[in-house]
Structures are given as structure tokens and as C-alpha cells.
Design an enzyme around this catalytic site. Structure first.
Site, mmCIF file in Angstrom:
data_model
loop_
_atom_site.group_PDB
_atom_site.id
_atom_site.type_symbol
_atom_site.label_atom_id
_atom_site.label_comp_id
_atom_site.label_asym_id
_atom_site.label_seq_id
_atom_site.Cartn_x
_atom_site.Cartn_y
_atom_site.Cartn_z
ATOM 1 N N SER A 59 23.841 4.033 45.160
ATOM 2 C CA SER A 59 24.049 5.432 44.779
ATOM 3 C C SER A 59 23.898 5.661 43.285
ATOM 4 O O SER A 59 23.698 6.793 42.841
ATOM 5 C CB SER A 59 25.432 5.910 45.230
ATOM 6 O OG SER A 59 26.457 5.216 44.548
ATOM 7 N N LYS B 62 30.900 6.506 39.994
ATOM 8 C CA LYS B 62 30.032 7.670 39.854
ATOM 9 C C LYS B 62 30.138 8.208 38.428
ATOM 10 O O LYS B 62 31.064 7.869 37.681
ATOM 11 C CB LYS B 62 30.433 8.780 40.836
ATOM 12 C CG LYS B 62 30.304 8.437 42.313
ATOM 13 C CD LYS B 62 28.872 8.300 42.753
ATOM 14 C CE LYS B 62 28.757 8.076 44.260
ATOM 15 N NZ LYS B 62 29.318 6.779 44.680
#
Length: 206
Positions: free
Chosen positions: A128, A165
């Protein structure tokens, strides 16, 4: 030689990093300014390091030298960084139950602002964050902190799970933004996101 306290290790790491970067040793004032403590406190730690055989110092300016190296411009100490496994909500981040192993890491590869922070490592799972160069299997080094700046790559706890993230703020909510178009941002109320660390380095095994 005798063992070190956490603060003594941090001071030695800073002396190593400063000497490597500047080509000369830091002064007592520069060390105290970096750690935001009084010069007398630094003197006390330096004297303890001298007694333990880790540091040499004379009356001359910038005479601090670590005893482990004959070439201060080319040496670095190794930091022992705990690598964490699955992190559960509510438990202390660096508790023994989380630590899978320790690795040695060159402190000169870390940003200067990591001084004074505890460090930990996490193994990346998934892709990701691929477009920021963070690949599956990479080892991330993070400084333990509960605060972060917008745009930082953070280790965050959401819904009892740990994720990596980029952190942003969007419409009054935290946005955890991936770096891969195959994944979508996720949004959380301000009180529902727990920041555990900010990524400061990456280690990859080829």
C-alpha cells in the site's frame, strides 16, 4: 566495559553522529542544547562515560572522543533497535511481548531530530506504500511518539490494528493515505486514531 544507561547511550550516539557529520566533536554546550538539559547534567553523563571507558576528554575544546574508534570521521556506533511483532491495543508499545528480535543499526543513517526518541522497527506487509519506496518485506525504523506532522509516514493504531500510512487532515478527520492507487484513503475521527510512531528510516535486504 560497564553497561550504559539509555541517556548515556543517546549521548554517545549523538557524539558519534555529530563527529561523523561535522568532522569534529560536539561541545558540552551543543550536547546540552541538543537534549535540552543543563550543561551540568551533560558533564555528569560525560564523567560517567569516562569512568566506564567509553569516552576520552582533555581540557582542549572539542576534545571528546569515543574510545571504540581510531578514525572518528569514519566510525559509527550501532544502535540496538527492537523489532516488534503484532501490536495489540492498550498494551505498552515496547513491552517484551511485542519484541521479536533486536537489530543493529547505524545511527548516522537517522535524521538528526530523532535524538532523544526511543526507536523501534516494524516489518512491512503489503504494497500500500509502494510509491513512496516502501515495499513488502522492508523493515521500517520509527521513532516512538504520539504526535506527528501532516505528511509524515506514521505507525498508527486503528480499530485494534497497526497500519503504516501518510498522515493528513481532511474535513476535520484524520486521513491515512496510501501510496498506491490500488488502495484508498481511510478517514477517522480525531479521537479514534492513535499514533505510535513516525517512520525515520528504512532497511531493505536484497
Amino acid at each position: 566495559m560497564k553497561g550504559l544507561t539509555d541517556k548515556q547511550q543517546e549521548i554517545m550516539d549523538y557524539i558519534s553522529e555529530f563527529t561523523h557529520r561535522e568532522g569534529m566533536a560536539p561541545t558540552i554546550f551543543e550536547i546540552s542544547d541538543h537534549f535540552q538539559v543543563q550543561s551540568a547534567t551533560v558533564f555528569s553523563h560525560i564523567r560517567a562515560l569516562q569512568r566506564k571507558g567509553y569516552v576520552n576528554r582533555s581540557s582542549k575544546a572539542r576534545s571528546l572522543a569515543l574510545t571504540q574508534s581510531n578514525k572518528p570521521r569514519h566510525f559509527s556506533l550501532s544502535l540496538s533497535i527492537p523489532i516488534l511483532g503484532r501490536i495489540s491495543a492498550g498494551a505498552p508499545l515496547l513491552s517484551e511481548e511485542h519484541v521479536e528480535q533486536h537489530i543493529s543499526f547505524d545511527p548516522t543513517l537517522l535524521p538528526r531530530q530523532t535524538g532523544g526518541h526511543k526507536l523501534f522497527g516494524l516489518r512491512v506487509q503489503g504494497e500500500s506504500m509502494r510509491d513512496l519506496g516502501i515495499m513488502d518485506g522492508d523493515l521500517l525504523i520509527a521513532k516512538q511518539t504520539e504526535t506527528a506532522s501532516i505528511g509524515d509516514v506514521v505507525i498508527a493504531m486503528v480499530d485494534g490494528e497497526t497500519t503504516v500510512k501518510s498522515l493528513y487532515l481532511s474535513d476535520g478527520k484524520w486521513e491515512l493515505r496510501p501510496a498506491n492507487p490500488a488502495y484508498k484513503s481511510r478517514f477517522y475521527p480525531l479521537d479514534d486514531l492513535v499514533i505510535q510512531g513516525v517512520v525515520v528510516a528504512l532497511q531493505r535486504t536484497f
